[in-house]
Motif scaffolding. Structure first.
Motif, PDB file in Angstrom:
ATOM      1  N   ASP A 138       0.816  -1.213   0.000  1.00  0.00           N
ATOM      2  CA  ASP A 138       0.000   0.000   0.000  1.00  0.00           C
ATOM      3  C   ASP A 138       0.855   1.271   0.000  1.00  0.00           C
ATOM      4  O   ASP A 138       0.364   2.359   0.314  1.00  0.00           O
ATOM      5  CB  ASP A 138      -0.958   0.005   1.192  1.00  0.00           C
ATOM      6  N   ILE A 139       2.126   1.138  -0.346  1.00  0.00           N
ATOM      7  CA  ILE A 139       2.994   2.298  -0.574  1.00  0.00           C
ATOM      8  C   ILE A 139       3.745   2.080  -1.873  1.00  0.00           C
ATOM      9  O   ILE A 139       4.034   0.944  -2.255  1.00  0.00           O
ATOM     10  CB  ILE A 139       3.995   2.518   0.586  1.00  0.00           C
ATOM     11  N   ASP A 140       4.056   3.173  -2.574  1.00  0.00           N
ATOM     12  CA  ASP A 140       4.731   3.035  -3.856  1.00  0.00           C
ATOM     13  C   ASP A 140       6.232   2.838  -3.673  1.00  0.00           C
ATOM     14  O   ASP A 140       6.764   2.946  -2.559  1.00  0.00           O
ATOM     15  CB  ASP A 140       4.434   4.228  -4.771  1.00  0.00           C
ATOM     16  N   ASP A 141       6.908   2.549  -4.779  1.00  0.00           N
ATOM     17  CA  ASP A 141       8.347   2.248  -4.718  1.00  0.00           C
ATOM     18  C   ASP A 141       9.146   3.418  -4.159  1.00  0.00           C
ATOM     19  O   ASP A 141      10.124   3.230  -3.429  1.00  0.00           O
ATOM     20  CB  ASP A 141       8.870   1.869  -6.106  1.00  0.00           C
ATOM     21  N   GLY A 142       8.751   4.639  -4.526  1.00  0.00           N
ATOM     22  CA  GLY A 142       9.468   5.811  -4.025  1.00  0.00           C
ATOM     23  C   GLY A 142       9.373   5.943  -2.518  1.00  0.00           C
ATOM     24  O   GLY A 142      10.368   6.243  -1.846  1.00  0.00           O
ATOM     25  N   GLN A 143       8.177   5.695  -1.975  1.00  0.00           N
ATOM     26  CA  GLN A 143       8.000   5.752  -0.519  1.00  0.00           C
ATOM     27  C   GLN A 143       8.789   4.648   0.176  1.00  0.00           C
ATOM     28  O   GLN A 143       9.371   4.859   1.247  1.00  0.00           O
ATOM     29  CB  GLN A 143       6.520   5.627  -0.178  1.00  0.00           C
ATOM     30  N   LYS A 144       8.803   3.461  -0.436  1.00  0.00           N
ATOM     31  CA  LYS A 144       9.595   2.366   0.135  1.00  0.00           C
ATOM     32  C   LYS A 144      11.065   2.763   0.236  1.00  0.00           C
ATOM     33  O   LYS A 144      11.728   2.505   1.244  1.00  0.00           O
ATOM     34  CB  LYS A 144       9.464   1.110  -0.721  1.00  0.00           C
ATOM     35  N   ASP A 178       7.890   7.492  11.870  1.00  0.00           N
ATOM     36  CA  ASP A 178       6.668   7.488  12.675  1.00  0.00           C
ATOM     37  C   ASP A 178       5.499   8.072  11.887  1.00  0.00           C
ATOM     38  O   ASP A 178       4.396   7.508  11.867  1.00  0.00           O
ATOM     39  CB  ASP A 178       6.903   8.288  13.953  1.00  0.00           C
ATOM     40  N   SER A 179       5.752   9.193  11.221  1.00  0.00           N
ATOM     41  CA  SER A 179       4.695   9.868  10.484  1.00  0.00           C
ATOM     42  C   SER A 179       4.141   8.998   9.356  1.00  0.00           C
ATOM     43  O   SER A 179       2.922   8.849   9.206  1.00  0.00           O
ATOM     44  CB  SER A 179       5.230  11.188   9.912  1.00  0.00           C
ATOM     45  N   THR A 180       5.036   8.403   8.564  1.00  0.00           N
ATOM     46  CA  THR A 180       4.601   7.584   7.432  1.00  0.00           C
ATOM     47  C   THR A 180       3.990   6.270   7.890  1.00  0.00           C
ATOM     48  O   THR A 180       2.969   5.826   7.369  1.00  0.00           O
ATOM     49  CB  THR A 180       5.776   7.297   6.490  1.00  0.00           C
ATOM     50  N   ALA A 185      -1.435   1.443   6.541  1.00  0.00           N
ATOM     51  CA  ALA A 185      -2.086   0.303   7.196  1.00  0.00           C
ATOM     52  C   ALA A 185      -1.146  -0.869   7.410  1.00  0.00           C
ATOM     53  O   ALA A 185      -1.136  -1.487   8.476  1.00  0.00           O
ATOM     54  CB  ALA A 185      -3.298  -0.134   6.372  1.00  0.00           C
ATOM     55  N   SER A 186      -0.324  -1.173   6.408  1.00  0.00           N
ATOM     56  CA  SER A 186       0.546  -2.353   6.500  1.00  0.00           C
ATOM     57  C   SER A 186       1.707  -2.161   7.465  1.00  0.00           C
ATOM     58  O   SER A 186       2.348  -3.124   7.874  1.00  0.00           O
ATOM     59  CB  SER A 186       1.092  -2.716   5.115  1.00  0.00           C
TER      60      SER A 186
END
Length: 205
Positions: A138-144, A178-180, A185-186
């Motif tokens: 539930d997060i994109d590659d950039g966020q990962k 913490d924020s992200t 959800a995951s």
């Protein structure tokens, strides 16, 4: 190593670490391809930590100076690439393309150091957090990548002695995680258990 490192010119002997055929000599030790890669990763990690610290110090000086913004920065090198051998973290092949395996390899090396130093609880927390980020859908590659960058930095600081840590940068990295994590959800459940462990380890609780 300044003259203590050279390519092995003979094919006799064995890697001093694992017994496989050697290709490089470091000081008086023969190393195979995989062990030499691990050596390079460890050496690069040391330089990365120093470079990050110097860049932080430069940023602090620029902030205090009325004419700030002129201090040069050191380019922080990437982890040397090679066959990715993970001793602690399990990453499914299905998610390899969505993450930077170099980050994961760096975290894995730091976790090994922490385990040897008796940091079992923080090691387990970092393993669980890294694996959860890697498989999150539930997060994109950039966020990962951003999250793994932050976990990598936290793991690097964990390996350092308390006197050499950058508490302000550690706090900022944990706040960003913490924020992200709370909004994802995951990640929220695992973060709720990992966050107190990390804060306690760094003396922030």
């Amino acid at each position: 190593m300044d003259g203590q490192e050279e390519k092995a010119t003979i094919e006799v002997g064995h890697c001093s670490q694992c017994g496989r055929p050697p290709v490089w000599r470091v000081a008086n030790a023969l190393l195979c391809v995989d062990c030499f890669h691990k050596f390079e990763v460890a050496r690069t990690l040391d330089f990365r930590i120093a470079a990050i610290g110097m860049n932080y110090a430069a940023a602090e000086m620029d902030h205090l100076a009325p004419f700030g913004g002129i201090s040069p920065r050191i380019q922080v090198p990437d982890i040397p690439r090679g066959s990715t051998i993970l001793n602690n973290i399990k990453v499914d092949n299905s998610v390899v393309g969505s993450i930077n395996t170099g980050n994961v390899a760096s975290i894995d090396v730091n976790i090994s150091y922490l385990k040897k130093a008796g940091g079992d609880e923080v090691s387990a927390a970092l393993v669980e957090l890294t694996e959860t980020i890697a498989r999150a859908n539930d997060i994109d590659d950039g966020q990962k990548q951003v999250l793994l960058d932050q976990v990598e930095f936290v793991s690097e600081q964990a390996v350092k002695g308390a006197e050499g840590r950058r508490s302000g940068m550690i706090s900022a990295a944990l706040s960003a995680l913490d924020s992200t994590s709370k909004a994802t959800a995951s990640l929220s459940a695992i973060w709720n258990s990992v966050h107190p462990i990390l804060r306690h380890f760094f003396g922030m609780s």
